[in-house]
Design a protein around this motif. Sequence first.
Motif, PDB file in Angstrom:
ATOM      1  N   ASP A  97       4.059 -16.470  14.067  1.00 25.14           N
ATOM      2  CA  ASP A  97       3.361 -17.698  13.721  1.00 25.14           C
ATOM      3  C   ASP A  97       3.227 -18.515  15.011  1.00 25.14           C
ATOM      4  O   ASP A  97       4.240 -18.830  15.651  1.00 25.14           O
ATOM      5  CB  ASP A  97       4.193 -18.467  12.675  1.00 25.14           C
ATOM      6  N   GLY A  98       1.994 -18.818  15.367  1.00 21.23           N
ATOM      7  CA  GLY A  98       1.730 -19.519  16.625  1.00 21.23           C
ATOM      8  C   GLY A  98       2.450 -20.854  16.733  1.00 21.23           C
ATOM      9  O   GLY A  98       2.631 -21.383  17.824  1.00 21.23           O
ATOM     10  N   ARG A  99       2.862 -21.388  15.595  1.00 20.69           N
ATOM     11  CA  ARG A  99       3.561 -22.678  15.632  1.00 20.69           C
ATOM     12  C   ARG A  99       5.049 -22.490  15.940  1.00 20.69           C
ATOM     13  O   ARG A  99       5.695 -23.374  16.474  1.00 20.69           O
ATOM     14  CB  ARG A  99       3.417 -23.398  14.286  1.00 20.69           C
ATOM     15  N   VAL A 100       5.571 -21.314  15.579  1.00 18.56           N
ATOM     16  CA  VAL A 100       7.009 -21.091  15.742  1.00 18.56           C
ATOM     17  C   VAL A 100       7.298 -20.387  17.072  1.00 18.56           C
ATOM     18  O   VAL A 100       8.142 -20.827  17.856  1.00 18.56           O
ATOM     19  CB  VAL A 100       7.572 -20.259  14.559  1.00 18.56           C
ATOM     20  N   ARG A 101       6.578 -19.273  17.287  1.00 20.39           N
ATOM     21  CA  ARG A 101       6.776 -18.444  18.494  1.00 20.39           C
ATOM     22  C   ARG A 101       8.272 -18.294  18.825  1.00 20.39           C
ATOM     23  O   ARG A 101       9.070 -17.930  17.965  1.00 20.39           O
ATOM     24  CB  ARG A 101       5.994 -19.052  19.666  1.00 20.39           C
ATOM     25  N   GLU A 188      17.186 -22.032  -7.402  1.00 16.30           N
ATOM     26  CA  GLU A 188      16.820 -21.796  -8.805  1.00 16.30           C
ATOM     27  C   GLU A 188      17.639 -20.637  -9.371  1.00 16.30           C
ATOM     28  O   GLU A 188      17.910 -19.647  -8.686  1.00 16.30           O
ATOM     29  CB  GLU A 188      15.322 -21.498  -8.908  1.00 16.30           C
ATOM     30  N   TYR A 189      18.071 -20.829 -10.601  1.00 16.93           N
ATOM     31  CA  TYR A 189      18.690 -19.752 -11.380  1.00 16.93           C
ATOM     32  C   TYR A 189      17.763 -19.500 -12.555  1.00 16.93           C
ATOM     33  O   TYR A 189      17.464 -20.411 -13.324  1.00 16.93           O
ATOM     34  CB  TYR A 189      20.078 -20.189 -11.879  1.00 16.93           C
ATOM     35  N   ASP A 190      17.261 -18.285 -12.672  1.00 13.37           N
ATOM     36  CA  ASP A 190      16.351 -18.006 -13.783  1.00 13.37           C
ATOM     37  C   ASP A 190      16.738 -16.689 -14.457  1.00 13.37           C
ATOM     38  O   ASP A 190      17.845 -16.186 -14.244  1.00 13.37           O
ATOM     39  CB  ASP A 190      14.885 -18.025 -13.313  1.00 13.37           C
ATOM     40  N   TYR A 191      15.841 -16.144 -15.242  1.00 16.59           N
ATOM     41  CA  TYR A 191      16.139 -14.921 -16.003  1.00 16.59           C
ATOM     42  C   TYR A 191      16.499 -13.750 -15.087  1.00 16.59           C
ATOM     43  O   TYR A 191      17.018 -12.737 -15.554  1.00 16.59           O
ATOM     44  CB  TYR A 191      14.967 -14.563 -16.919  1.00 16.59           C
ATOM     45  N   GLU A 192      16.221 -13.883 -13.798  1.00 18.91           N
ATOM     46  CA  GLU A 192      16.604 -12.838 -12.844  1.00 18.91           C
ATOM     47  C   GLU A 192      17.919 -13.162 -12.133  1.00 18.91           C
ATOM     48  O   GLU A 192      18.358 -12.402 -11.280  1.00 18.91           O
ATOM     49  CB  GLU A 192      15.519 -12.670 -11.779  1.00 18.91           C
ATOM     50  N   GLY A 193      18.496 -14.322 -12.446  1.00 24.21           N
ATOM     51  CA  GLY A 193      19.724 -14.730 -11.765  1.00 24.21           C
ATOM     52  C   GLY A 193      19.443 -15.743 -10.665  1.00 24.21           C
ATOM     53  O   GLY A 193      18.400 -16.397 -10.669  1.00 24.21           O
ATOM     54  N   TRP A 194      20.378 -15.844  -9.728  1.00 20.99           N
ATOM     55  CA  TRP A 194      20.223 -16.792  -8.619  1.00 20.99           C
ATOM     56  C   TRP A 194      19.163 -16.329  -7.633  1.00 20.99           C
ATOM     57  O   TRP A 194      18.979 -15.130  -7.437  1.00 20.99           O
ATOM     58  CB  TRP A 194      21.549 -16.956  -7.868  1.00 20.99           C
ATOM     59  N   HIS A 195      18.518 -17.297  -6.993  1.00 21.59           N
ATOM     60  CA  HIS A 195      17.563 -16.990  -5.921  1.00 21.59           C
ATOM     61  C   HIS A 195      17.973 -17.711  -4.636  1.00 21.59           C
ATOM     62  O   HIS A 195      17.303 -18.642  -4.206  1.00 21.59           O
ATOM     63  CB  HIS A 195      16.145 -17.386  -6.343  1.00 21.59           C
ATOM     64  N   PRO A 196      19.073 -17.263  -4.023  1.00 18.82           N
ATOM     65  CA  PRO A 196      19.494 -17.898  -2.764  1.00 18.82           C
ATOM     66  C   PRO A 196      18.730 -17.271  -1.598  1.00 18.82           C
ATOM     67  O   PRO A 196      19.269 -16.460  -0.862  1.00 18.82           O
ATOM     68  CB  PRO A 196      20.991 -17.587  -2.699  1.00 18.82           C
ATOM     69  N   THR A 197      17.480 -17.639  -1.445  1.00 23.73           N
ATOM     70  CA  THR A 197      16.618 -17.016  -0.444  1.00 23.73           C
ATOM     71  C   THR A 197      16.765 -17.742   0.891  1.00 23.73           C
ATOM     72  O   THR A 197      16.415 -18.918   0.974  1.00 23.73           O
ATOM     73  CB  THR A 197      15.143 -17.079  -0.905  1.00 23.73           C
ATOM     74  N   PRO A 198      17.270 -17.073   1.919  1.00 23.67           N
ATOM     75  CA  PRO A 198      17.400 -17.738   3.220  1.00 23.67           C
ATOM     76  C   PRO A 198      16.027 -18.193   3.728  1.00 23.67           C
ATOM     77  O   PRO A 198      15.011 -17.563   3.414  1.00 23.67           O
ATOM     78  CB  PRO A 198      17.971 -16.644   4.130  1.00 23.67           C
ATOM     79  N   TYR A 199      16.022 -19.245   4.516  1.00 23.49           N
ATOM     80  CA  TYR A 199      14.755 -19.757   5.054  1.00 23.49           C
ATOM     81  C   TYR A 199      14.419 -18.986   6.326  1.00 23.49           C
ATOM     82  O   TYR A 199      14.983 -19.219   7.380  1.00 23.49           O
ATOM     83  CB  TYR A 199      14.901 -21.250   5.351  1.00 23.49           C
ATOM     84  N   VAL A 200      13.479 -18.043   6.185  1.00 25.71           N
ATOM     85  CA  VAL A 200      13.062 -17.224   7.320  1.00 25.71           C
ATOM     86  C   VAL A 200      11.661 -17.631   7.754  1.00 25.71           C
ATOM     87  O   VAL A 200      11.374 -17.792   8.933  1.00 25.71           O
ATOM     88  CB  VAL A 200      13.101 -15.728   6.945  1.00 25.71           C
ATOM     89  N   ALA A 201      10.776 -17.796   6.794  1.00 24.39           N
ATOM     90  CA  ALA A 201       9.421 -18.244   7.083  1.00 24.39           C
ATOM     91  C   ALA A 201       8.841 -18.935   5.859  1.00 24.39           C
ATOM     92  O   ALA A 201       8.158 -19.925   5.941  1.00 24.39           O
ATOM     93  CB  ALA A 201       8.543 -17.068   7.478  1.00 24.39           C
ATOM     94  N   ARG A 202       9.104 -18.382   4.705  1.00 25.89           N
ATOM     95  CA  ARG A 202       8.508 -18.848   3.488  1.00 25.89           C
ATOM     96  C   ARG A 202       9.414 -18.462   2.364  1.00 25.89           C
ATOM     97  O   ARG A 202      10.304 -17.665   2.594  1.00 25.89           O
ATOM     98  CB  ARG A 202       7.119 -18.234   3.306  1.00 25.89           C
ATOM     99  N   GLU A 203       9.325 -18.874   1.209  1.00 21.35           N
ATOM    100  CA  GLU A 203       8.485 -19.888   0.619  1.00 21.35           C
ATOM    101  C   GLU A 203       9.407 -20.662  -0.271  1.00 21.35           C
ATOM    102  O   GLU A 203      10.590 -20.422  -0.280  1.00 21.35           O
ATOM    103  CB  GLU A 203       7.337 -19.275  -0.219  1.00 21.35           C
ATOM    104  N   PHE A 204       8.916 -21.465  -1.134  1.00 21.65           N
ATOM    105  CA  PHE A 204       9.820 -22.338  -1.850  1.00 21.65           C
ATOM    106  C   PHE A 204       9.791 -22.090  -3.352  1.00 21.65           C
ATOM    107  O   PHE A 204       8.761 -21.837  -3.928  1.00 21.65           O
ATOM    108  CB  PHE A 204       9.470 -23.787  -1.526  1.00 21.65           C
ATOM    109  N   TYR A 205      10.943 -22.186  -3.922  1.00 23.65           N
ATOM    110  CA  TYR A 205      11.091 -21.967  -5.356  1.00 23.65           C
ATOM    111  C   TYR A 205      12.160 -22.953  -5.794  1.00 23.65           C
ATOM    112  O   TYR A 205      13.239 -22.999  -5.198  1.00 23.65           O
ATOM    113  CB  TYR A 205      11.552 -20.521  -5.585  1.00 23.65           C
ATOM    114  N   GLY A 206      11.876 -23.764  -6.773  1.00 18.09           N
ATOM    115  CA  GLY A 206      12.835 -24.811  -7.095  1.00 18.09           C
ATOM    116  C   GLY A 206      12.992 -25.058  -8.584  1.00 18.09           C
ATOM    117  O   GLY A 206      12.264 -24.519  -9.418  1.00 18.09           O
TER     118      GLY A 206
END
Length: 665
Positions: A97-101, A188-206
Amino acid sequence: MSRLFLFPTLCLFIITTAAAQPSRWQQHVKYSMDVTMDVASNKFTGKQKLLYTNNSPDTLTRLFYHLYWNAFQPNSMMDNRSRVLGQQLVNGRPDWDGRVRDRILHLQPDEIGYQQVKWIKMNGVAQTMKQHETILEVVLTSPVLPKATVTLDLEFAAQVPVQIRRSGRDNAEGVRYSMSQWYPKLCEYDYEGWHPTPYVAREFYGVWGDYDVNITIDKKYLLAATGYLQNANQVGFGYETPGTKVPHSTGKTITWKFTAPNVHDFVWAADPDYIHISKPVRDGMVLHAFYKISPEALTKQFEAFSAKQQQQYGNNAKNFIDNYREEWETVLENAAKVLPFMDKTFGKYPYKQYSFIQGGDGGMEYPMATLLKGAGTGVVFHEWMHSWYQMMMGTNESEYAWMDEGFTSYAEDLVTRNFYGKSTAEGYREALQRNPSDKNLAQALTFIPEDHGDSYNAYFSLVKSGLEEPLTTHADHFNTNYAYSNAAYAKGAVFMEQLGYIVGADMRNTILLDYYHQWRFKHPNVNDLIQVAEKASGIKLDWYREYFVQTTKTIDYGIDSLWEEGGITKIRMVNKGKMPMPIDLELTFKDGSKEMHYVPMNLMFGSKAPEGAQQRKVYNEWNWTNPSYVIETSRKLTDITMAEIDPSHRMADINRKDNRLELKW
Ligand SMILES: [Zn+2]
């Protein structure tokens, strides 16, 4: 059981209601936050009280929070991933990503971002924390039982990073604070369980819920935020009821109090020089814009433009700045103009407010607001449409980025068309008239549909690149940024337009509205969408999900041969691709008349309604195992001047050359 027999009408009523409103439990949050920003050090501290309701049937023994800003530190996952992608070239360019480089690697201690949770208590009892960079794991002393509500208190300290990606301080337009992903946010915890997604580039779930946010900051700063300002008449800055005398604050700071109902995130931005304009658009709804014109920052941007970009502004920075200002001055008028179309086509916008806020590093969507660099109509319509395909639907963007970015891009095209009264193809045709020697335009017009041409184009390029990965790939796990964006934005939009080819455009529009009514605020996944579409259309579509979403298989039909036999003209079509589709084949005759021949595909167990006014002949289904299919017409072979598979170009056939046969007799 007997009651059902006794009250058949009531029973029927309940069943229909249940069918129209699929139930899926949702966790619930109620955040109350008080933060104090020090504009000299760019640090702030905050207290957060979170009422968390576990509506799941599960007992939770630990919790996870996002601490996004820890990504803005040398050697973080975001930094590493960006530099690894930067080492591979795609189309001759580094794939980062040209903004991050590699900018994160070079951040100094006073430039990095961080979020530190000092302590956390559940129902007053201290809890153990484990830090995993951008994810905080909390091991609970006692579990959160199903249906229980717990109180989570925490105190945190943060430093606003130099603007790298999405949030930060002092962005390229000179905005002091772009405050997104700025607080410890429960995963978020949903029907699939926890979503502890590290912030690497994207995206958001809340998690959906309500936010009360009090922000204390230097009194010279004007704030823009998700949510409704509660103390407008004390704060002023154009928020006050007209005619109100805003009290003069004697202290150095003031406290801004916002409240936001039923959202899954909260963004704010602040600058002492923001210009604030607003516009009431319908009963009880107001649009806001916040921007500043920093000639210094904008001139710097202009100087960094390519020669071609500078030429667009007559090689004069002043023209760029004037244009930039005009875009911001007219943003609310433009937005107001398209709102009725958006409401009608995609479902009613449910909040009382929406804000276009200058900030961030491009265009990024948040509930009731967007952070924008400039306010051109494209990005303005795109980000606002995210209110539907992220803020209301809230699909898990890591798993289904295409249902967010793709559908938003699809909608953006239609909103743009509504605004300018011109389709994408119309734009191409006009450009071709101005520049008849442009072979690329002429070529594109032979395979793009009337709308969404850019998305089809990008999808075909993706296929050609050999870098395509299935849409089911986790948004952070694509091998290239290139494949991610073309899949999420372009193939996602193609999915929706092509769905219109399969079930009919009117039916697809009905499906979009049904989807909105049935699934907003419920985190739908692809199966939910497919079921809505199947119910509305009476057409089975599991095969469409399977081929187009789960695999990278492509479509390639062609016209093989035409002949006359016993006074009947026959046309053989062949399937050379890996993905089956229903077929529209149009015949054009010498006298200008046309016939549409429609062959449903057997896995559909149904067929679409006629789309055009022209005569249509419907055939028995084409079994997908069969490589060819013959259709026929009573017209003479020598009467035919053209045979074309899918003249609407909505079917994403990767080789259209053999779809169209011009006949000269
Ligand atoms: Zn987007």
